[in-house]
Structure formats: C-alpha cells, structure tokens
Write an enzyme that holds these catalytic residues in place. Structure first.
Site, PDB file in Angstrom:
ATOM      1  N   GLU A 116      -5.383  42.410  -4.943  1.00  0.00           N
ATOM      2  CA  GLU A 116      -5.667  42.580  -3.462  1.00  0.00           C
ATOM      3  C   GLU A 116      -4.433  42.500  -2.620  1.00  0.00           C
ATOM      4  OE1 GLU A 116     -10.205  41.029  -3.543  1.00  0.00           O
ATOM      5  OE2 GLU A 116      -8.776  40.171  -2.215  1.00  0.00           O
ATOM      6  N   CYS A 129      -0.005  40.165   3.359  1.00  0.00           N
ATOM      7  CA  CYS A 129      -0.477  38.956   2.273  1.00  0.00           C
ATOM      8  C   CYS A 129      -0.337  39.663   1.291  1.00  0.00           C
ATOM      9  CB  CYS A 129      -1.706  38.498   2.822  1.00  0.00           C
ATOM     10  SG  CYS A 129      -2.455  37.105   1.713  1.00  0.00           S
ATOM     11  N   CYS A 136      -6.310  33.830 -11.009  1.00  0.00           N
ATOM     12  CA  CYS A 136      -5.631  32.373 -10.636  1.00  0.00           C
ATOM     13  C   CYS A 136      -6.233  31.378 -11.664  1.00  0.00           C
ATOM     14  CB  CYS A 136      -5.845  31.941  -9.239  1.00  0.00           C
ATOM     15  SG  CYS A 136      -4.856  30.504  -8.682  1.00  0.00           S
ATOM     16  N   CYS A 140      -9.630  26.482  -7.599  1.00  0.00           N
ATOM     17  CA  CYS A 140      -9.998  25.604  -6.358  1.00  0.00           C
ATOM     18  C   CYS A 140     -11.437  26.096  -6.280  1.00  0.00           C
ATOM     19  CB  CYS A 140      -9.025  26.109  -5.041  1.00  0.00           C
ATOM     20  SG  CYS A 140      -7.236  25.595  -5.397  1.00  0.00           S
ATOM     21  N   CYS A 143     -12.391  28.863  -3.608  1.00  0.00           N
ATOM     22  CA  CYS A 143     -11.886  29.945  -3.656  1.00  0.00           C
ATOM     23  C   CYS A 143     -12.140  30.924  -4.447  1.00  0.00           C
ATOM     24  CB  CYS A 143     -10.258  29.753  -3.661  1.00  0.00           C
ATOM     25  SG  CYS A 143      -9.208  31.296  -3.725  1.00  0.00           S
ATOM     26  N   CYS A 365     -10.015  35.910  -0.070  1.00  0.00           N
ATOM     27  CA  CYS A 365      -9.644  35.973  -1.251  1.00  0.00           C
ATOM     28  C   CYS A 365     -10.370  36.502  -2.303  1.00  0.00           C
ATOM     29  CB  CYS A 365      -8.649  34.844  -1.386  1.00  0.00           C
ATOM     30  SG  CYS A 365      -7.190  35.239  -2.100  1.00  0.00           S
TER      31      CYS A 365
HETATM   32  N1  SAH Z   1      -2.246  29.523  -4.616  1.00  0.00           N
HETATM   33  C1  SAH Z   1      -1.792  29.442  -3.156  1.00  0.00           C
HETATM   34  C2  SAH Z   1      -1.813  30.851  -2.419  1.00  0.00           C
HETATM   35  C3  SAH Z   1      -3.073  31.629  -2.594  1.00  0.00           C
HETATM   36  S1  SAH Z   1      -4.388  31.368  -1.668  1.00  0.00           S
HETATM   37  C4  SAH Z   1      -2.184  28.374  -2.481  1.00  0.00           C
HETATM   38  O1  SAH Z   1      -3.197  27.865  -3.006  1.00  0.00           O
HETATM   39  O2  SAH Z   1      -1.729  28.030  -1.365  1.00  0.00           O
HETATM   40  C5  SAH Z   1      -4.005  31.118  -0.018  1.00  0.00           C
HETATM   41  C6  SAH Z   1      -4.747  30.363   1.193  1.00  0.00           C
HETATM   42  O3  SAH Z   1      -6.102  30.711   1.290  1.00  0.00           O
HETATM   43  C7  SAH Z   1      -4.787  29.051   0.502  1.00  0.00           C
HETATM   44  O4  SAH Z   1      -4.620  27.975   1.446  1.00  0.00           O
HETATM   45  C8  SAH Z   1      -6.352  28.835   0.075  1.00  0.00           C
HETATM   46  O5  SAH Z   1      -6.712  27.496  -0.212  1.00  0.00           O
HETATM   47  C9  SAH Z   1      -7.035  29.530   1.195  1.00  0.00           C
HETATM   48  N2  SAH Z   1      -8.362  30.113   0.674  1.00  0.00           N
HETATM   49  C10 SAH Z   1      -8.630  30.414  -0.479  1.00  0.00           C
HETATM   50  N3  SAH Z   1      -9.922  30.618  -0.489  1.00  0.00           N
HETATM   51  C11 SAH Z   1     -10.386  30.592   0.776  1.00  0.00           C
HETATM   52  C12 SAH Z   1     -11.688  30.587   1.505  1.00  0.00           C
HETATM   53  N4  SAH Z   1     -12.846  31.457   0.920  1.00  0.00           N
HETATM   54  N5  SAH Z   1     -11.700  30.507   2.904  1.00  0.00           N
HETATM   55  C13 SAH Z   1     -10.470  30.012   3.516  1.00  0.00           C
HETATM   56  N6  SAH Z   1      -9.488  29.821   2.804  1.00  0.00           N
HETATM   57  C14 SAH Z   1      -9.347  30.164   1.363  1.00  0.00           C
END
Ligand code: SAH
Length: 383
Positions: A116, A129, A136, A140, A143, A365
C-alpha cells in the site's frame, strides 16, 4: 464530524496491469550499477559516464516512463535499452480517493505481491507514505499489517518505484523547482524500514541525489518501532528525520503492544534516541503514540511520558487508533486524548493530535490489502 462523501473506487487500469515487467529494471540501481549496465550494452568506455548522467536525469529529474522519450541517448542505445531493460513502476491494483483529498493505492509488484501507498495532501504541500516491506514481522498488537502472513523485503527499486509512480499519478514531474505536490516522504507504510536498511537507504539516497529528485534529508522521515542497533547507523549514514513508535511508557504495556520491546526495552530505545546524531532542537525526534482506550492513555501515562523524554529534542504525535475488523483495542475518547495532549503541552512539548485522514477509504495500515483479498476470494466463490 464532517460527513464524508462516498469514496470513489477506480477499477484497475488495464494498461498498468497488462504491462509485464521484462529485463533488468533500472529504477533503484546506484550509478555504479547503471555504469555496469551501459558498459554491458557495448557503450564505449569513454561515453559510459555521460550516458549514465543522461539516463539519471531522464529517470529522476524528468520522470519519463519509456526509453523512447530519452531523446539524446541515440537511437541504437535506446533500442538496446528497450530490449534488455525497463523502468517499470509497480502497477496499480486499486486507487481509492477520499473525500478529504487523501489517495490510497494498492500496488502490485512484479512477483504479484501487493503493498500500500498513501498520499496525504495539505494546504500547500503533501506527504507520501511508502512501504518498505511486504507485510511486517514485528506483530504489533494494534497494527493490521502484522496480521498478514507473507513477508519479504522490498528492493530499492520497489521502494523508489512507489515514489515515482505517485509522481506520475499526481502529474508532479519534471522535478519541480518550487511547489511540489509531494514535498515530504514518510517511511510509515507497511513494514519496518530498519529491518530492510540497505534497500531503504539505497532508495532514499537516490531520492536525495541533487541531480535527480533532490528531496532534502529534512523532508524525509523514517519511522521505526525501535530497532536500536540500526538507529545509530541510520543517524550516522542516512541522517533523515527519525520517528519512533513509542506507544507506551512502561515495558509491561510496550512488551504487549510492540513485541520488539522485549528485545530492545524502553530505556535502551530512549538512550538510542538521545544518541541519534542529527537530533537537535530544530530537528526534533517525533514520538508516535497511538491512543488506545484505557491501555496507554491515562494522566499518569502522560506524566511518565514527560519524564521519559526530559531533555530530548522531541515532539509527540498523538495518533487516534484507527480500528480494523477484529482489532483488540478501541480508540481513546476525544476528551481523554485532549487531556493527554494538554499535559504534554504544559510540559513544553508540541503534541499535535493527528487528524484522521482518509477514514472513508480504510486508511489504517494494511486494510486495503486485506479488503482486496476478501473481494477476490468472494469473486472466486461466486464464479
Ligand atoms: N514499522 C514502522 C513503520 C510502519 S507503521 C513503525 O513501527 O514505526 C507507521 C505508524 O502507524 C506506526 O507508528 C504504527 O505504530 C502506526 N499504526 C499502525 N497501525 C495503526 C492503527 N491501526 N492505528 C493507528 N496507528 C497505527
């Protein structure tokens, strides 16, 4: 809340999807790789450097999409390039246009994998972005990307190709001197960029090259979940802005939200931020903090965050949780987010609450990719 118009869904472009990638893709090759390529095509040694400069400018300054447009290369070389090489970008599977101007693309790579990319316009500029991996590995908890099974690193060409494709779509070539539609890049799409450091840095170095796209390192932000050993290298070699996905102020909560924390706990992560070479008051480190109802959003959490960051050139981005189907969390209430922000503000930190953008097009994401999989699965069932 303003009401959003129905998002428009653009069908796959038959021209894009029909194009089969062939030969060597030159996008993402460093100059040395291009030199080797033109030499391999039989260009006389004394002409190779000049040909590489010409190619570089056509590709990265003018943004042309075919060798035929490279008028000063000579007919014979253009023909050879057509036969053995290509400058294909990823192809577009789906384009979603949000009523607020955000555009989200689902892109297909040459091997069929999908990633994406999101464009978020502001008044006089815009952020792109881009993704660094298919899926990944960090898992997390909040996420959506972490729930996807397939993971591989993107090549430098696939990372750079996203940017070039966005410029094609937004009509942002040739490299504009003044106003650019894409003025900043955030490495915040799918994947952990520091787990794919070599390819990310190769792509970003080309984006920053002054003879080509020429975005400054101040216009690029790399976001990491906290891969401490690679942060130092990033600050020393790449020197782009750093964003850190902190999301919690104690190891117990962070271990759950960001499992990488079990390997590199908060204390180690904050020290790596203090040591980040290009961090200073005019270039602060951004701490991303997703607001999860009753998980990490109490007043004590806010006070602890102030304590943790004391003395660090930092700003905090408070991100309202973007829910996805089956997510084990809820977004904090507006009141709780505002109270959290005011504690940070009172301590002297800038703590903007990120305005949700593209909510009508599943901007969290990974959502577009899984939605597209579901649609295809239901199409299979119905056929
Ligand atoms: N791996 C990297 C970059 C990708 S995620 C990182 O962790 O920073 C980019 C940002 O979006 C990160 O801060 C992540 O924690 C956040 N993110 C992911 N899913 C999300 C969600 N459902 N709602 C809000 N923020 C989210």
């Amino acid at each position: 809340m303003p009401t959003l118009a129905e998002p428009t869904l653009t069908a796959p472009n038959p021209v894009d999807t029909a194009k089969a990638a062939y030969g060597l893709n030159l996008i993402g090759l460093p100059r040395a790789g291009l030199l080797e390529t033109v030499a391999g095509l039989g260009v006389p040694a004394q002409q190779c450097k000049m040909r590489v400069s010409q190619l570089w400018r056509w590709m990265y300054n003018r943004g042309v999409t075919s060798f035929d447009q490279m008028s000063d290369l000579g007919k014979e070389l253009r023909q050879q390039l057509n036969e053995g090489c290509n400058i294909e970008r990823p192809s577009i599977t789906t384009t979603l246009n949000s009523a607020d101007g955000t555009i989200k693309w689902l892109l297909r790579l040459a091997d069929g994998n999908e990633i994406e990319m999101v464009y978020i316009p502001d008044l006089d500029h815009g952020a792109l972005c881009i993704s660094s991996q298919v899926g990944c590995t960090l898992n997390c908890d909040f996420c959506h990307t972490g729930t996807m099974p397939l993971v591989r690193n993107l090549s430098a060409g696939e990372i750079l190709g996203q940017f070039m494709l966005a410029r094609d779509c937004l009509d942002d070539w040739p490299n504009p001197h003044g106003h650019r539609k894409i003025s900043t890049i955030v490495m915040m799409g799918m994947g952990e960029p520091l787990l794919n450091y070599d390819n990310v840095s190769q792509a970003l170095n080309i984006i920053m090259d002054s003879d080509g796209i020429a975005l400054s390192r101040r216009s690029i932000t790399l976001s990491t979940a906290g891969l401490v050993p690679a942060m130092e290298r990033c600050g020393r070699d790449l020197r782009v802005n750093l964003a850190v996905s902190l999301h919690a102020v104690n190891d117990k909560v962070r271990d759950q939200l960001v499992p990488l924390n079990r390997k590199h706990p908060i204390k180690e992560l904050i020290q790596a931020c203090r040591d980040y070479p290009s961090a200073n008051n005019s270039r602060r480190i951004t701490f991303e903090y997703v607001m999860l109802q009753e998980v990490n959003d109490s007043l004590e959490d806010a006070n602890e965050l102030v304590r943790l960051l004391r003395g660090l050139p930092a700003k905090i981005n408070l991100i309202p949780f973007n829910p996805w189907p089956g997510a084990p969390y809820q977004c904090s209430s507006n009141n709780r987010i505002r109270r959290f922000a005011s504690i940070l503000n009172d301590a002297g930190y800038s703590a903007p609450i990120r305005a949700p953008r593209g909510r009508d097009i599943m901007a969290a994401c990974g959502q577009l990719k899984s939605a597209s999989k579901k649609i295809r699965a239901s199409q299979r069932l119905n056929s």
